[in-house]
Design an enzyme around this catalytic site. Structure first.
Site, PDB file in Angstrom:
ATOM      1  CB  CYS A 146      -0.952   0.007   1.392  1.00 16.58           C
ATOM      2  SG  CYS A 146      -1.959   1.463   1.336  1.00 16.58           S
TER       3      CYS A 146
ATOM      4  CG  HIS B 139      -5.494  -2.301  -1.593  1.00 15.34           C
ATOM      5  ND1 HIS B 139      -4.806  -2.923  -0.717  1.00 15.34           N
ATOM      6  CD2 HIS B 139      -5.195  -0.992  -1.753  1.00 15.34           C
ATOM      7  CE1 HIS B 139      -3.967  -1.909  -0.255  1.00 15.34           C
ATOM      8  NE2 HIS B 139      -4.158  -0.676  -0.789  1.00 15.34           N
ATOM      9  CD  GLU B 140      -6.531   1.444  -4.232  1.00  9.91           C
ATOM     10  OE1 GLU B 140      -6.792   2.587  -3.720  1.00  9.91           O
ATOM     11  OE2 GLU B 140      -5.456   1.020  -4.383  1.00  9.91           O
TER      12      GLU B 140
ATOM     13  CG  HIS C 112      -7.336   2.675   0.816  1.00 12.50           C
ATOM     14  ND1 HIS C 112      -6.612   2.920   2.044  1.00 12.50           N
ATOM     15  CD2 HIS C 112      -6.405   2.003  -0.034  1.00 12.50           C
ATOM     16  CE1 HIS C 112      -5.420   2.413   2.009  1.00 12.50           C
ATOM     17  NE2 HIS C 112      -5.367   1.663   0.597  1.00 12.50           N
TER      18      HIS C 112
END
Length: 179
Positions: A104, A146-147, A150
């Site tokens: 990351c 993953h995004e 976030h």
């Protein structure tokens, strides 16, 4: 030959938020204004992602708590996927759960084996407010998940447990960027 503008070519590189910074740990706000400021943000996110040599970047990683992310990421067949999603919703994850190395830009230089599905679908909007649906497989599916994490206020470290989590946190505590 490339047709159209290069994403981020007119953007400015913004500072990255790092593990421990508040914006990474709070769910992001919905985008309600699809005006020129949003287009500037997306350009800046691409410029920042490329400068940091990443494959994805969420707005809160540059200190902006909005539900926006960009990506330039290959899948397992080396097909390149470039785009952005505003107000993303992870509508589907399925297939095989694979543990793979995940890093990351907000934890620079570190990575850990993280479990993710090998297929993901994210729906949302473009900077112009047009609906989009993004399908990812393999590494690109990992990137989408993953995004999305976030914008929900999570990082990949939150998905780790046991010795993997302890080892990553030890590495964080020794990292030169850790505060």
């Amino acid at each position: 030959m490339r047709h159209g503008p290069i994403p981020g070519a007119h953007g400015r590189v913004r500072p990255l938020t790092l593990l421990g910074d508040h914006p990474l740990h709070a769910p992001c706000e919905e985008v309600t204004d699809f005006g020129p400021e949003l287009a500037v943000l997306v350009e800046d996110l691409f410029a920042t992602m490329y400068a940091a040599q990443g494959v994805g970047l969420a707005a809160n990683q540059s200190g902006v708590p909005l539900r926006v992310f960009v990506y330039d990421c290959p899948d397992d067949d080396e097909v390149r996927h470039v785009g952005h999603v505003v107000n993303p919703t992870l509508v589907e994850t399925d297939g095989i759960v694979l543990r793979g190395p995940e890093g990351c830009l907000s934890l620079p230089g570190l990575e850990a084996g993280t479990e993710r599905y090998d297929h993901a679908v994210v729906e949302g909007y473009t900077v112009k407010g047009e609906p989009i649906s993004v399908h990812g497989t393999g590494f690109f599916a990992r990137c989408l998940q993953h995004e999305y994490d976030h914008v929900e206020g999570r990082i990949y470290a939150d998905r780790l447990s046991g010795w993997r989590h302890r080892r990553l946190m030890r590495q964080v505590s020794r990292a030169s960027w850790h505060r």
